[in-house]
Design a protein around this motif. Structure first.
Motif, PDB file in Angstrom:
ATOM      1  N   ASN A  69      31.329   0.630  78.437  1.00  0.00           N
ATOM      2  CA  ASN A  69      32.685   1.180  78.459  1.00  0.00           C
ATOM      3  C   ASN A  69      33.704   0.320  77.705  1.00  0.00           C
ATOM      4  O   ASN A  69      34.815   0.086  78.184  1.00  0.00           O
ATOM      5  CB  ASN A  69      33.143   1.371  79.916  1.00  0.00           C
ATOM      6  CG  ASN A  69      34.330   2.322  80.027  1.00  0.00           C
ATOM      7  OD1 ASN A  69      34.448   3.280  79.270  1.00  0.00           O
ATOM      8  ND2 ASN A  69      35.210   2.060  80.974  1.00  0.00           N
ATOM      9  N   LYS A 123      36.635  -0.674  75.404  1.00  0.00           N
ATOM     10  CA  LYS A 123      37.852  -0.030  74.912  1.00  0.00           C
ATOM     11  C   LYS A 123      38.645  -1.052  74.106  1.00  0.00           C
ATOM     12  O   LYS A 123      38.824  -2.195  74.540  1.00  0.00           O
ATOM     13  CB  LYS A 123      38.695   0.513  76.066  1.00  0.00           C
ATOM     14  CG  LYS A 123      37.989   1.615  76.842  1.00  0.00           C
ATOM     15  CD  LYS A 123      38.886   2.238  77.908  1.00  0.00           C
ATOM     16  CE  LYS A 123      38.145   3.367  78.630  1.00  0.00           C
ATOM     17  NZ  LYS A 123      39.008   4.030  79.633  1.00  0.00           N
ATOM     18  N   ASP A 157      39.895  -4.687  75.109  1.00  0.00           N
ATOM     19  CA  ASP A 157      40.940  -4.461  76.112  1.00  0.00           C
ATOM     20  C   ASP A 157      40.317  -4.238  77.492  1.00  0.00           C
ATOM     21  O   ASP A 157      40.851  -4.685  78.508  1.00  0.00           O
ATOM     22  CB  ASP A 157      41.786  -3.244  75.715  1.00  0.00           C
ATOM     23  CG  ASP A 157      42.454  -3.431  74.368  1.00  0.00           C
ATOM     24  OD1 ASP A 157      42.806  -4.584  74.034  1.00  0.00           O
ATOM     25  OD2 ASP A 157      42.602  -2.437  73.629  1.00  0.00           O
ATOM     26  N   LYS A 158      39.204  -3.535  77.490  1.00  0.00           N
ATOM     27  CA  LYS A 158      38.453  -3.289  78.729  1.00  0.00           C
ATOM     28  C   LYS A 158      36.970  -3.212  78.373  1.00  0.00           C
ATOM     29  O   LYS A 158      36.608  -2.992  77.229  1.00  0.00           O
ATOM     30  CB  LYS A 158      38.889  -1.976  79.392  1.00  0.00           C
ATOM     31  CG  LYS A 158      40.284  -2.010  79.986  1.00  0.00           C
ATOM     32  CD  LYS A 158      40.587  -0.694  80.705  1.00  0.00           C
ATOM     33  CE  LYS A 158      41.980  -0.739  81.337  1.00  0.00           C
ATOM     34  NZ  LYS A 158      42.302   0.532  82.038  1.00  0.00           N
ATOM     35  N   GLY A 159      36.143  -3.364  79.398  1.00  0.00           N
ATOM     36  CA  GLY A 159      34.710  -3.213  79.184  1.00  0.00           C
ATOM     37  C   GLY A 159      33.949  -4.511  79.324  1.00  0.00           C
ATOM     38  O   GLY A 159      34.518  -5.574  79.551  1.00  0.00           O
ATOM     39  N   LYS A 160      32.648  -4.399  79.184  1.00  0.00           N
ATOM     40  CA  LYS A 160      31.759  -5.532  79.454  1.00  0.00           C
ATOM     41  C   LYS A 160      30.618  -5.549  78.445  1.00  0.00           C
ATOM     42  O   LYS A 160      30.121  -4.502  78.038  1.00  0.00           O
ATOM     43  CB  LYS A 160      31.203  -5.399  80.880  1.00  0.00           C
ATOM     44  CG  LYS A 160      30.334  -6.544  81.349  1.00  0.00           C
ATOM     45  CD  LYS A 160      29.922  -6.303  82.800  1.00  0.00           C
ATOM     46  CE  LYS A 160      29.074  -7.461  83.342  1.00  0.00           C
ATOM     47  NZ  LYS A 160      28.671  -7.221  84.743  1.00  0.00           N
TER      48      LYS A 160
END
Length: 257
Positions: free
Chosen positions: A10, A12, A58-61
């Motif tokens: 995910n 971003k 910005d986000k995620g792994k």
């Protein structure tokens, strides 16, 4: 079941109001060649840099062999640079250093390896990529294809498990493109490396890939073997791999990367 080398969850990433990645997820298996493709401007290189922890999403792994790459600090980060290495599109070589000094740079500067030992390792990896006898040359004296191979030798010098390639055949003629393709396949088959390749070159991608991922409008729209991608009914995939002028892909994506 093959071991998972890289797990992307995910992701971003935006630059200002331009959304580049909007929930990118996929897995790369150990010892496979995984090719990421998509139209210009879809953020393929940005994706590669995030996997390599050279850029933060910005986000995620991202996990590489079970390690969360964005949580690594200090010595862990240096160790990670040995487990996963990055071959930049232009090579990112030091023109002021000789070929062997470029290849051994990390070993000497970050690992404290004695110069004689580092040079021996550099010579070995240069021979693996077909550059015997270039040790004392300066990188400015080399052709584009040779510079790319020096960059690969430098990546190999730390004996990584995984190598990221950003457009490895860009600017190469058809013969040197085939040489580069065969080198990547050699890394997989003989040295058992996991290779993640960003490419625009359809023929090269189909020649080397175990699986391909097509990136479009911030997401992966399809993943599969070359045969699956060639037979895809997805209009984006079909237009891209066949180079068709008409379809959902337009000339103005607004972002290069």
């Amino acid at each position: 079941m093959a071991e998972i080398a890289i797990k992307v969850e995910n992701l971003k990433k935006s630059f200002g109001d331009k959304v580049v990645h909007n929930g990118v997820s996929f897995e790369v298996y150990d010892k496979e060649v995984f090719v990421i493709m998509g139209p210009s401007g879809t953020g393929k290189s940005v994706l590669l840099k995030q996997i390599s922890a050279l850029m933060i999403p910005d986000k995620g792994k991202v996990e590489v062999y079970g390690k969360d790459v964005f949580s690594l600090k200090g010595r862990e980060k240096i160790d990670f640079r040995e487990e996963l290495t990055y071959v930049f599109q232009g090579g990112a070589l030091f023109d002021s250093l000789t070929v062997w000094e470029n290849v051994a740079f990390f070993l000497i500067e970050n690992k404290g390896v004695p110069e004689a030992e580092a040079k021996e390792k550099a010579t070995y990896y240069l021979s693996l990529v077909g550059l015997e006898g270039t040790n004392e040359q300066y990188t400015s004296e080399l052709s584009g294809g040779m510079r790319k191979r020096v960059a690969i030798a430098r990546a190999l010098c730390v004996n990584p498990r995984c190598i990221m390639f950003d457009e490895p055949t860009s600017g190469l003629d058809p013969v040197m493109t085939s040489v580069m393709d065969m080198l990547i396949l050699k890394l997989k088959k003989e040295l058992h490396k996991t290779c993640v390749v960003v490419s625009h070159d359809i023929n090269s991608a189909f020649r080397i890939a175990d699986r391909l991922a097509i990136l479009w409008k911030g997401k992966i729209v399809e993943i599969g073997t070359p045969a699956k991608i060639k037979s895809s009914v997805n209009p984006v995939v079909n237009q891209f791999i066949n180079g068709l002028p008409d379809g959902p892909i337009t000339a103005n994506l607004g972002y290069e990367g």
